[in-house]
Design a protein around this motif. Sequence first.
Motif, PDB file in Angstrom:
ATOM      1  N   PRO A  77       0.840  -1.209   0.000  1.00  0.00           N
ATOM      2  CA  PRO A  77       0.000   0.000   0.000  1.00  0.00           C
ATOM      3  C   PRO A  77       0.869   1.249   0.000  1.00  0.00           C
ATOM      4  O   PRO A  77       1.994   1.257   0.506  1.00  0.00           O
ATOM      5  N   ALA A  78       0.347   2.310  -0.580  1.00  0.00           N
ATOM      6  CA  ALA A  78       1.089   3.565  -0.656  1.00  0.00           C
ATOM      7  C   ALA A  78       1.255   4.159   0.736  1.00  0.00           C
ATOM      8  O   ALA A  78       0.322   4.155   1.562  1.00  0.00           O
ATOM      9  N   GLU A  79       2.438   4.665   1.011  1.00  0.00           N
ATOM     10  CA  GLU A  79       2.730   5.287   2.302  1.00  0.00           C
ATOM     11  C   GLU A  79       2.171   6.704   2.328  1.00  0.00           C
ATOM     12  O   GLU A  79       1.959   7.342   1.299  1.00  0.00           O
ATOM     13  N   ARG A  80       1.963   7.193   3.561  1.00  0.00           N
ATOM     14  CA  ARG A  80       1.389   8.531   3.696  1.00  0.00           C
ATOM     15  C   ARG A  80       2.425   9.625   3.476  1.00  0.00           C
ATOM     16  O   ARG A  80       2.171  10.600   2.792  1.00  0.00           O
ATOM     17  N   THR A  81       3.595   9.492   4.065  1.00  0.00           N
ATOM     18  CA  THR A  81       4.605  10.541   3.997  1.00  0.00           C
ATOM     19  C   THR A  81       5.932   9.967   3.500  1.00  0.00           C
ATOM     20  O   THR A  81       6.118   8.745   3.407  1.00  0.00           O
ATOM     21  N   LEU A  82       6.845  10.879   3.215  1.00  0.00           N
ATOM     22  CA  LEU A  82       8.171  10.478   2.756  1.00  0.00           C
ATOM     23  C   LEU A  82       8.945   9.760   3.843  1.00  0.00           C
ATOM     24  O   LEU A  82       9.680   8.799   3.568  1.00  0.00           O
ATOM     25  N   ASN A  83       8.777  10.172   5.092  1.00  0.00           N
ATOM     26  CA  ASN A  83       9.473   9.497   6.198  1.00  0.00           C
ATOM     27  C   ASN A  83       8.989   8.062   6.363  1.00  0.00           C
ATOM     28  O   ASN A  83       9.767   7.179   6.754  1.00  0.00           O
ATOM     29  N   ASP A  84       7.741   7.809   6.060  1.00  0.00           N
ATOM     30  CA  ASP A  84       7.231   6.439   6.142  1.00  0.00           C
ATOM     31  C   ASP A  84       7.925   5.550   5.102  1.00  0.00           C
ATOM     32  O   ASP A  84       8.215   4.374   5.376  1.00  0.00           O
ATOM     33  N   VAL A  85       8.188   6.106   3.938  1.00  0.00           N
ATOM     34  CA  VAL A  85       8.893   5.346   2.902  1.00  0.00           C
ATOM     35  C   VAL A  85      10.320   5.040   3.363  1.00  0.00           C
ATOM     36  O   VAL A  85      10.817   3.918   3.220  1.00  0.00           O
ATOM     37  N   ARG A  86      10.981   6.024   3.955  1.00  0.00           N
ATOM     38  CA  ARG A  86      12.334   5.806   4.442  1.00  0.00           C
ATOM     39  C   ARG A  86      12.364   4.761   5.549  1.00  0.00           C
ATOM     40  O   ARG A  86      13.249   3.899   5.591  1.00  0.00           O
ATOM     41  N   ASN A  87      11.406   4.817   6.445  1.00  0.00           N
ATOM     42  CA  ASN A  87      11.361   3.839   7.540  1.00  0.00           C
ATOM     43  C   ASN A  87      11.132   2.427   7.017  1.00  0.00           C
ATOM     44  O   ASN A  87      11.676   1.456   7.568  1.00  0.00           O
ATOM     45  N   ALA A  88      10.373   2.303   5.937  1.00  0.00           N
ATOM     46  CA  ALA A  88      10.117   0.970   5.371  1.00  0.00           C
ATOM     47  C   ALA A  88      11.406   0.345   4.858  1.00  0.00           C
ATOM     48  O   ALA A  88      11.657  -0.855   5.063  1.00  0.00           O
ATOM     49  N   TYR A  89      12.245   1.135   4.213  1.00  0.00           N
ATOM     50  CA  TYR A  89      13.503   0.587   3.693  1.00  0.00           C
ATOM     51  C   TYR A  89      14.544   0.414   4.791  1.00  0.00           C
ATOM     52  O   TYR A  89      15.427  -0.443   4.675  1.00  0.00           O
ATOM     53  N   GLN A  90      14.457   1.191   5.862  1.00  0.00           N
ATOM     54  CA  GLN A  90      15.348   0.974   6.989  1.00  0.00           C
ATOM     55  C   GLN A  90      15.034  -0.349   7.677  1.00  0.00           C
ATOM     56  O   GLN A  90      15.934  -1.056   8.136  1.00  0.00           O
ATOM     57  N   GLU A  91      13.757  -0.705   7.730  1.00  0.00           N
ATOM     58  CA  GLU A  91      13.391  -2.013   8.280  1.00  0.00           C
ATOM     59  C   GLU A  91      13.922  -3.138   7.404  1.00  0.00           C
ATOM     60  O   GLU A  91      14.369  -4.177   7.915  1.00  0.00           O
ATOM     61  N   LEU A  92      13.883  -2.952   6.086  1.00  0.00           N
ATOM     62  CA  LEU A  92      14.465  -3.955   5.194  1.00  0.00           C
ATOM     63  C   LEU A  92      15.970  -4.077   5.390  1.00  0.00           C
ATOM     64  O   LEU A  92      16.533  -5.173   5.256  1.00  0.00           O
ATOM     65  N   GLN A  93      16.625  -2.984   5.730  1.00  0.00           N
ATOM     66  CA  GLN A  93      18.071  -3.033   5.931  1.00  0.00           C
ATOM     67  C   GLN A  93      18.427  -3.715   7.242  1.00  0.00           C
ATOM     68  O   GLN A  93      19.446  -4.416   7.330  1.00  0.00           O
ATOM     69  N   PHE A  94      17.610  -3.559   8.264  1.00  0.00           N
ATOM     70  CA  PHE A  94      17.925  -4.122   9.569  1.00  0.00           C
ATOM     71  C   PHE A  94      17.732  -5.637   9.607  1.00  0.00           C
ATOM     72  O   PHE A  94      18.435  -6.342  10.335  1.00  0.00           O
ATOM     73  N   ARG A  95      16.793  -6.142   8.834  1.00  0.00           N
ATOM     74  CA  ARG A  95      16.548  -7.579   8.869  1.00  0.00           C
ATOM     75  C   ARG A  95      17.155  -8.260   7.641  1.00  0.00           C
ATOM     76  O   ARG A  95      17.382  -7.644   6.598  1.00  0.00           O
ATOM     77  N   LYS A  96      17.435  -9.535   7.793  1.00  0.00           N
ATOM     78  CA  LYS A  96      18.018 -10.304   6.709  1.00  0.00           C
ATOM     79  C   LYS A  96      16.945 -10.681   5.696  1.00  0.00           C
ATOM     80  O   LYS A  96      15.777 -10.826   6.035  1.00  0.00           O
ATOM     81  N   GLY A  97      17.385 -10.895   4.486  1.00  0.00           N
ATOM     82  CA  GLY A  97      16.461 -11.277   3.428  1.00  0.00           C
ATOM     83  C   GLY A  97      17.138 -11.221   2.080  1.00  0.00           C
ATOM     84  O   GLY A  97      18.313 -10.864   1.957  1.00  0.00           O
ATOM     85  N   GLY A  98      16.388 -11.581   1.046  1.00  0.00           N
ATOM     86  CA  GLY A  98      16.915 -11.551  -0.305  1.00  0.00           C
ATOM     87  C   GLY A  98      16.691 -10.207  -0.966  1.00  0.00           C
ATOM     88  O   GLY A  98      15.934  -9.365  -0.479  1.00  0.00           O
ATOM     89  N   LYS A  99      17.334 -10.030  -2.085  1.00  0.00           N
ATOM     90  CA  LYS A  99      17.190  -8.761  -2.796  1.00  0.00           C
ATOM     91  C   LYS A  99      15.889  -8.701  -3.583  1.00  0.00           C
ATOM     92  O   LYS A  99      15.473  -7.616  -3.999  1.00  0.00           O
ATOM     93  N   ARG A 100      15.240  -9.826  -3.784  1.00  0.00           N
ATOM     94  CA  ARG A 100      14.003  -9.808  -4.565  1.00  0.00           C
ATOM     95  C   ARG A 100      12.895  -9.037  -3.854  1.00  0.00           C
ATOM     96  O   ARG A 100      12.090  -8.349  -4.499  1.00  0.00           O
ATOM     97  N   GLU A 101      12.860  -9.093  -2.516  1.00  0.00           N
ATOM     98  CA  GLU A 101      11.827  -8.344  -1.816  1.00  0.00           C
ATOM     99  C   GLU A 101      12.077  -6.838  -1.922  1.00  0.00           C
ATOM    100  O   GLU A 101      11.131  -6.050  -1.938  1.00  0.00           O
TER     101      GLU A 101
END
Length: 497
Positions: A77-101
């Motif tokens: 779903p679309a995020e409300r603000t620009l900071n929400d978008v940044r926080n989403a990718y920071q969560e992806l950076q903190f946890r392990k996973g593949g590049k496909r996600e």
Amino acid sequence: MPRPKSVRAPTTASLPSNLRIPSTTPSLVKQLGKLPRQSLLDLVFQWLDDRNVDNFPPFLEADEAKNPDDEGLRPYPAERTLNDVRNAYQELQFRKGGKREVIDRILDGDWRHGITLRQIAMIDLRYLDDHPASLRWTALELTRIGISSTEAEESNLADISACIPRVHASNFLNKLQEQISPLVKAHFYLARSTTHPLTFLRIFVTHSPYQNPRQAPDNLVDSSRVMYVAFPDSCPYVYTSLASTTGSKPTPGAAIATDPRSLQRIVRDAVPKALSLPHQRYVFKSTSLTAKNLQALLSLRGPGRSNKASGAFSIFADAVLEGSPLDPRPSNTVLPEEHQKQTACSQLGHGKENKFTDTNNDNDSDKKTEALSSQPQILSRRTRDPETDQRTSKKRKLTVQSRFGTSGTTLSSAPLDRLDARLLDPPSGTQDAVEERTDSAGPTLSLTFTGTDVISGIRKLAELGIVDAERMPSWMTGEEGVSMAVVRNGRVVNDDG
């Protein structure tokens, strides 16, 4: 009164950087998949930086309200603000996973409205920094037209190649666009390398707008239509990438102007014209140097000290020895044989080091060797003199060091992955046959050496005694600093004969 119909006319302007490629284009997944997970996240944070976010705005709820057809069926779903978008990718950076996600989040979520040409260019340059040996580069010399070497000397110029034009980025791109706009349509992206002292110019070329005004989305991500020009700092050389053999191939029966290689050649010929001034015209001159390693080009054709000191002279450029070969001081102040002797002893081992540190016994050893060789009946064919073998090995190592210098060692910063040679001399070697041979005739023999470091391999062969280092030509020791050599009478000549 009815509204007049809009007319779409072709234009000679360059492709805009904000031109979006639909996120549903299959080639985008492959384009993003070239980078590892962390590199993808680094690029996203760069796009979301306050200085760049206006150029790469993500898709937000406000944009979704303007596009009711989306209906909220996206997995992200679309995020409300620009900071929400940044926080989403920071969560992806903190946890392990593949590049496909990360790729799915980019294409199906925050940039569902498309990826711009500038973002594609940033992806390519990030891949180039992560994989410096992914392309094959050719070094070209930028020389002045209409000035001979004699005139350059009279004008107190040590070298004609010292004429380096002053380049202003925006003016250069505008002049380059003027040169190629009647022939091709292009997108330019200029960026500084993060790993080398040079500036990259990425150029995407496509057909002329007068031939094909509309482009399929996949064509805008075609790697065969991309070429790179690298400008080293304070250097009269320019590096260009060769046309890729992968990607789309020209359609049989199509015009030559639509061939990606032809399009790239048009742009390459326009670069020196864009660098020229009214009374300072430049042209590219071949240097016979091609390599995959950019560091090798910077060492052999770059702003450093080693671009004119290869092979035997590399010991001075690498500061292995004190002084220089042109030092006017007495020769006893520079002792290169001491360095050669110590290096040879260290390679033979510490246990045998003291045996060769005294040079006073060299004449005695030579006499002993000559005496043994003059009495072959004393030596049995089944026995060998260890002292003679060691003396021969030491002499061979000193000869190799005097011919190669630091080239082909761990000190070398110019590894060549390929060395091509065309020998024009006939096998007979007679002077009459050489004179009868025409320039248009093909080479008598072609040699190709390939590997991680070709000069290092040739040096190893010389150290093992497989090839004679004393009779080895300079283009095989790295002294010429070339990867392509046309040889006549043992010397390198120009390709034009």
